[in-house]
Design a protein around this motif. Structure first.
Motif, PDB file in Angstrom:
ATOM      1  N   GLU A 282      20.489  50.496  76.323  1.00 39.48           N
ATOM      2  CA  GLU A 282      19.577  50.094  75.253  1.00 39.48           C
ATOM      3  C   GLU A 282      18.372  51.029  75.229  1.00 39.48           C
ATOM      4  N   ILE A 283      18.154  51.693  74.109  1.00 33.66           N
ATOM      5  CA  ILE A 283      17.035  52.620  73.953  1.00 33.66           C
ATOM      6  C   ILE A 283      16.286  52.264  72.669  1.00 33.66           C
ATOM      7  N   GLU A 284      14.961  52.179  72.779  1.00 33.51           N
ATOM      8  CA  GLU A 284      14.150  51.808  71.620  1.00 33.51           C
ATOM      9  C   GLU A 284      13.875  53.033  70.754  1.00 33.51           C
ATOM     10  N   THR A 285      13.933  52.837  69.445  1.00 31.96           N
ATOM     11  CA  THR A 285      13.677  53.913  68.493  1.00 31.96           C
ATOM     12  C   THR A 285      12.490  53.538  67.607  1.00 31.96           C
ATOM     13  N   PRO A 286      11.929  54.490  66.858  1.00 29.71           N
ATOM     14  CA  PRO A 286      10.692  54.217  66.109  1.00 29.71           C
ATOM     15  C   PRO A 286      10.879  53.161  65.012  1.00 29.71           C
ATOM     16  N   VAL A 287       9.820  52.413  64.780  1.00 32.77           N
ATOM     17  CA  VAL A 287       9.761  51.472  63.663  1.00 32.77           C
ATOM     18  C   VAL A 287       9.168  52.156  62.436  1.00 32.77           C
ATOM     19  N   LEU A 288       8.249  53.088  62.643  1.00 35.49           N
ATOM     20  CA  LEU A 288       7.644  53.834  61.549  1.00 35.49           C
ATOM     21  C   LEU A 288       8.451  55.106  61.289  1.00 35.49           C
ATOM     22  N   HIS A 289       8.919  55.287  60.060  1.00 39.52           N
ATOM     23  CA  HIS A 289       9.744  56.428  59.691  1.00 39.52           C
ATOM     24  C   HIS A 289       9.044  57.260  58.622  1.00 39.52           C
ATOM     25  N   ALA A 290       9.155  58.573  58.801  1.00 42.57           N
ATOM     26  CA  ALA A 290       8.646  59.475  57.767  1.00 42.57           C
ATOM     27  C   ALA A 290       9.626  59.573  56.602  1.00 42.57           C
ATOM     28  N   GLU A 334      20.565  49.317  70.190  1.00 43.07           N
ATOM     29  CA  GLU A 334      19.216  48.771  70.082  1.00 43.07           C
ATOM     30  C   GLU A 334      19.287  47.435  69.369  1.00 43.07           C
ATOM     31  N   LEU A 335      18.679  46.436  70.001  1.00 39.81           N
ATOM     32  CA  LEU A 335      18.540  45.099  69.414  1.00 39.81           C
ATOM     33  C   LEU A 335      17.095  44.966  68.973  1.00 39.81           C
ATOM     34  N   THR A 353      16.646  40.519  62.390  1.00 41.60           N
ATOM     35  CA  THR A 353      17.067  41.141  63.647  1.00 41.60           C
ATOM     36  C   THR A 353      18.510  41.625  63.527  1.00 41.60           C
ATOM     37  N   SER A 354      18.728  42.852  63.990  1.00 40.11           N
ATOM     38  CA  SER A 354      20.102  43.367  64.041  1.00 40.11           C
ATOM     39  C   SER A 354      20.302  44.099  65.359  1.00 40.11           C
ATOM     40  N   VAL A 355      21.551  44.281  65.717  1.00 41.68           N
ATOM     41  CA  VAL A 355      21.898  45.175  66.819  1.00 41.68           C
ATOM     42  C   VAL A 355      22.764  46.280  66.236  1.00 41.68           C
ATOM     43  N   GLU A 356      22.427  47.522  66.553  1.00 39.37           N
ATOM     44  CA  GLU A 356      23.260  48.660  66.178  1.00 39.37           C
ATOM     45  C   GLU A 356      23.794  49.297  67.457  1.00 39.37           C
ATOM     46  N   ILE A 357      25.084  49.572  67.460  1.00 38.45           N
ATOM     47  CA  ILE A 357      25.799  50.022  68.650  1.00 38.45           C
ATOM     48  C   ILE A 357      26.580  51.284  68.293  1.00 38.45           C
ATOM     49  N   TYR A 358      26.486  52.312  69.132  1.00 33.69           N
ATOM     50  CA  TYR A 358      27.220  53.556  68.885  1.00 33.69           C
ATOM     51  C   TYR A 358      27.955  53.976  70.148  1.00 33.69           C
ATOM     52  N   GLN A 359      29.230  54.330  69.973  1.00 33.12           N
ATOM     53  CA  GLN A 359      30.095  54.702  71.092  1.00 33.12           C
ATOM     54  C   GLN A 359      30.806  56.014  70.773  1.00 33.12           C
ATOM     55  N   ALA A 360      30.547  57.011  71.595  1.00 26.84           N
ATOM     56  CA  ALA A 360      31.201  58.302  71.403  1.00 26.84           C
ATOM     57  C   ALA A 360      32.694  58.180  71.700  1.00 26.84           C
ATOM     58  N   TYR A 361      33.473  59.008  70.988  1.00 27.45           N
ATOM     59  CA  TYR A 361      34.931  59.103  71.166  1.00 27.45           C
ATOM     60  C   TYR A 361      35.656  57.812  70.774  1.00 27.45           C
ATOM     61  N   ALA A 362      35.033  57.052  69.868  1.00 27.60           N
ATOM     62  CA  ALA A 362      35.646  55.821  69.359  1.00 27.60           C
ATOM     63  C   ALA A 362      35.637  55.869  67.832  1.00 27.60           C
ATOM     64  N   ASP A 363      36.468  55.005  67.205  1.00 22.42           N
ATOM     65  CA  ASP A 363      36.482  54.928  65.745  1.00 22.42           C
ATOM     66  C   ASP A 363      36.331  53.474  65.307  1.00 22.42           C
TER      67      ASP A 363
END
Length: 589
Positions: A282-290, A334-335, A353-363
């Motif tokens: 789990e890694i947090e990403t920015p809430v404010l986007h340019a 990230e949740l 609230t959402s969770v986004e999940i990404y997995q390399a080498y998967a479809d």
């Protein structure tokens, strides 16, 4: 008794019998009550001449004493009832003043109405569980000594005896307060404590004669003096808008609401545990986007003063998480909170609230399996079944879930027209698609420019509301999926699915687009839509495109709407029921 007296009584009893027989005959003859009255008075007068037996005298004396005691108790309670009635007639402002005066009176008496701490030994739920099936009515566990703390929900007074219902986070338990046990502090209890106050209490455990488990108190402590009364138990918090606006009161008086948010916490904890166990980070990403991107939605706009930058609140976490995949993290998620400047309904809240999940080498096939696994795990974290009630339906989460293409789903409702046979590049195909959609009752299709857009509109109008059981809708038109990889065998489509249940979208997933040239073309097409007035179209994110040029491995991505999922798992009809503090219009009052 003398012989003469006994003979007199025998004569009276004979007269009573004669008069009684006479009255019975008159009744059988249908004599009116008014005509019977003199005969009945004569009978009663004869009975009064017979002196009572010692047993009858004792019984009459006991009855009289009981009536006198009851009368005295009633007279004693009248001032208290009158006081309660007077308080009930006071306005909220007046009640607040009364309670503030009590708090000051406590301070004047050297008592603190707002304590700093308290150390309970048990919760109400623990005590109810510990003594289940133990202690007969009226029996006390004299060796016990417990301390509890919570809010007083109800109070009943009977002179030198009071019963309070104390509620904490686990449930309720009764407090039995007696003057003979509490001594002088019983007077303070009656003078200062109101329903809604938070108190601590210590004592032994006793079951009352009526079978109610109680803390038989030896001492009590005011922890927080409530200056506002609780709403009326039956009528005070029924307005749905007031419940959402005053969520703190909603939680106090409605145990089912507390249970929903306890389950929500358990659900999100289960989700994190499952992903952590699968080696996702789990890694947090920015809430404010340019640059607004990662979804088709209108963002909230803001401005950073010192940097003189226009910014938006994020509408998705997707593009930053993909940059982490590019950077070498093979499994990330990230949740968190997402913000979209859209309407409010039973299934939409601008902040969710959402969770986004990404997995390399998967479809997207792998993501379907992961979705089933995660949702079933969350369901089992709050219950022992995958058969869930929702409104009038029973939802089965037993795997595997149904999978059907968007084309096949629409074909079930428009069986005499085949969208799949159309050539998307032929202008006549768009006309044919619009006509088919109009004939099926789909609104606002004249403004849709492509076959894919029309197909998607038909799905949303005709199919989506009827998808009650968990269903994966797969293989979407490329026009409505700007971030998904082209389908490996179906031109014009992408490898994407959405999960539906109870007529609502719960999840969205792609085989992620990894071709930077294709991605730029799609971004630019979105930018053209935005320039033409589409407020939900996304911008061209040059930083993401540069990262994508570096090379992203084949990746499966998944987003799950946590609020809607919690609605399903807790049988909640509105998204506002599962968000502690939903956005509401300003209260004019």
């Amino acid at each position: 008794m003398s012989t003469e007296a006994a003979e007199d009584i025998a004569e009276i009893e004979r007269q009573i019998k004669v008069k009684g027989d006479e009255i019975r005959v008159l009744k059988e003859q249908g004599t009116e009550k008014s005509d019977l009255a003199p005969h009945i008075e004569e009978l009663l007068a004869l009975k009064a001449k017979i002196p009572p037996t010692p047993e009858e005298e004792a019984k009459a004396k006991a009855k009289k004493e009981k009536e006198e005691k009851k009368k005295a108790q009633k007279q004693k309670q009248q001032p208290q009832k009158k006081k309660q009635q007077q308080q009930a007639e006071l306005s909220e402002t007046e009640l607040r003043d009364v309670r503030l005066a009590k708090a000051q009176a406590m301070r004047d008496a050297g008592l603190e109405p707002y304590q700093y701490s308290y150390d309970p030994t048990h919760s109400a739920g623990e005590l109810q569980s510990l003594y289940e099936g133990k202690l007969e009515g009226g029996e006390e566990d004299e060796d016990s000594m417990v301390k509890v703390a919570g809010r007083i929900m109800t109070k009943r007074g009977f002179g030198k005896l009071s019963f309070f219902t104390l509620q904490d986070e686990s449930g309720t338990i009764q407090l039995q307060m007696e003057k003979k046990r509490l001594g002088e502090s019983f007077k303070d209890l009656k003078a200062y404590v109101d329903s809604g106050d938070i108190i601590g209490a210590q004592g032994s455990i006793r079951r009352t004669d009526k079978g109610e488990l109680s803390v038989y108190c030896t001492e009590w402590t005011m922890l927080t003096k409530s200056t506002l009364p609780l709403p009326d138990k039956y009528h005070g918090l029924t307005d749905i808008s007031k419940r959402y606006r005053s969520r703190h009161l909603d939680l106090i008086v409605n145990p089912s609401v507390r249970d929903t948010f306890i389950k929500r916490a358990q659900i999100t904890s289960s989700l994190r545990r499952q992903l952590d166990d699968l080696n996702f980070l789990e890694i947090e990403t920015p809430v404010l986007h340019a640059v607004s991107g990662g979804a088709e939605a209108k963002p909230f706009e803001t401005h950073h003063n010192s940097m003189d930058m226009d910014l938006t609140l994020r509408i998705a976490t997707e593009l930053h998480l993909k940059r982490l995949i590019i950077g070498g993290f093979p499994r990330v998620y990230e949740l968190g909170r997402i913000f979209r400047n859209e309407g409010i309904s039973t299934r939409h809240n601008p902040e969710f609230t959402s969770v986004e999940i990404y997995q390399a080498y998967a479809d997207y096939e792998d993501m379907m399996d992961l979705t089933e696994q995660l949702v079933c795990g969350m369901a089992k974290s709050i219950g022992d079944t995958l058969e869930l009630p929702y409104g009038e339906h029973t939802i089965s989460l037993e795997r595997p879930w149904k999978r059907i293409t968007m084309h096949d789903a629409v074909r079930e409702y428009i069986p005499d027209f085949d969208f799949e046979s159309l050539d998307p590049s032929d202008p006549n195909s768009v006309i044919e698609a619009r006509n088919a959609a109009k004939n099926a009752g789909v609104p606002k299709v004249d403004e849709l420019p492509t076959v894919g857009d029309i197909l998607n509109a038909c799905f949303e109008e005709l199919c989506e509301p009827n998808l009650i059981q968990p269903t994966f809708i797969i293989d979407y038109p490329v026009e409505v999926s700007p971030l998904a990889k082209p389908h490996r065998s179906k031109p014009g489509l992408v490898e994407r699915f959405e999960l539906f249940a109870t007529g609502r979208e719960l999840a969205n997933s792609f085989s992620e687009l990894t071709d930077p040239v294709d991605q730029r073309v799609r971004f630019e097409a979105q930018a053209e839509k935005k320039a033409a007035g589409d407020e939900e179209a996304c911008d061209v994110d040059e930083e993401f495109l540069v990262a994508l040029e570096q090379g992203m491995p084949p990746t499966g991505g998944l987003g799950i709407g946590i609020d809607r999922l919690v609605m399903l798992l807790t049988n909640a009809p509105s998204i506002r029921d599962v968000i502690a503090f939903p956005l509401l219009k300003g209260d004019a009052s």
